[in-house]
Write an enzyme that holds these catalytic residues in place. Sequence first.
Site, PDB file in Angstrom:
ATOM      1  N   TYR A 149       0.838  -1.203   0.000  1.00 54.81           N
ATOM      2  CA  TYR A 149       0.000   0.000   0.000  1.00 54.81           C
ATOM      3  C   TYR A 149       0.871   1.251   0.000  1.00 54.81           C
ATOM      4  CZ  TYR A 149      -3.271   3.563   1.660  1.00 54.81           C
ATOM      5  OH  TYR A 149      -4.010   4.710   1.792  1.00 54.81           O
ATOM      6  N   LYS A 153       1.248   4.243  -2.960  1.00 52.47           N
ATOM      7  CA  LYS A 153       1.026   5.667  -2.714  1.00 52.47           C
ATOM      8  C   LYS A 153       2.279   6.480  -3.026  1.00 52.47           C
ATOM      9  CE  LYS A 153      -3.254   5.452  -1.547  1.00 52.47           C
ATOM     10  NZ  LYS A 153      -4.281   6.078  -2.409  1.00 52.47           N
TER      11      LYS A 153
END
Length: 283
Positions: A149, A153
Amino acid sequence: MADGKSPTTKRTVLITGCSDGGLGAALAVAFHEGGLHVYATARDPSKMAHIASLGIETLTLDVQSDSSITACVQNLSGLDILVNNAGAAYAMPFSDLSIAEGKKLFDLNVWSYLAVTQAFLPLLLQSKGMIVNNTSVAGSMTMPFQSVYNASKAAMATFSDSQRLELAPFGITVVDLKTGVVLSSIYQKAMDNHLPKGSMYEPAKEAVEKALRGEDVVGLGMPAEQWARGVVQDLLRKTPPPNIWRGSQAWLVRLATMLPFGTFDGMVKKMTKLDVVEKMVRK
């Protein structure tokens, strides 16, 4: 066909990922209250019932479908602000993560942003508009058990920075929205996170699974409505900042980026209970 500024000549904003209870829905309400004409989008329009009841226009948009993106673009004849917000989280120790699931996350958190932006770019060129990429403070910090994750990002933050320079000659503003901890439906989806059998972390299974579910972070979250009002206030300035840090702990992560690498490792270990995990797996 919807007219981007007709009949009220309001500025227009299109937001992806606006299912009720999420950050996109909160942004849709805040922009609506700010006087803009909002196009709230989601893959399943029935999940936007609440914001539709407020008089906000809703459109179908599956950000991972080229045909859906094309169809959505055809509903607009003008656009001032595009907010790429649709996304998902994935928490798992690196040693146990599914590469296939990791690729799916990158498809959603990175490649869909770029596909949607390319599709709406002609309208944004006409308006000399704004692109907002909701990335997350996760892309700027080291957080155990959510490397995929965080990496997605961080990747999108890098794309966003490149877009800022590349599109500036055409009068387009690009903003990286670095969101901190905000209370939203994303944490509900994390409740099913479990370690696979045979994980090297099994001696600390309970502590690790609490971290995977974000149980020690949820209480720190800022209400989505408060976060969204602050974000919209920043975006509607005459000159919006290129990076917006909003949400709980965002200021701390911003500070961490200015200090020597690893300065907050100890604090992060305690926050995610990694210090407890270390003691358990070393027994």
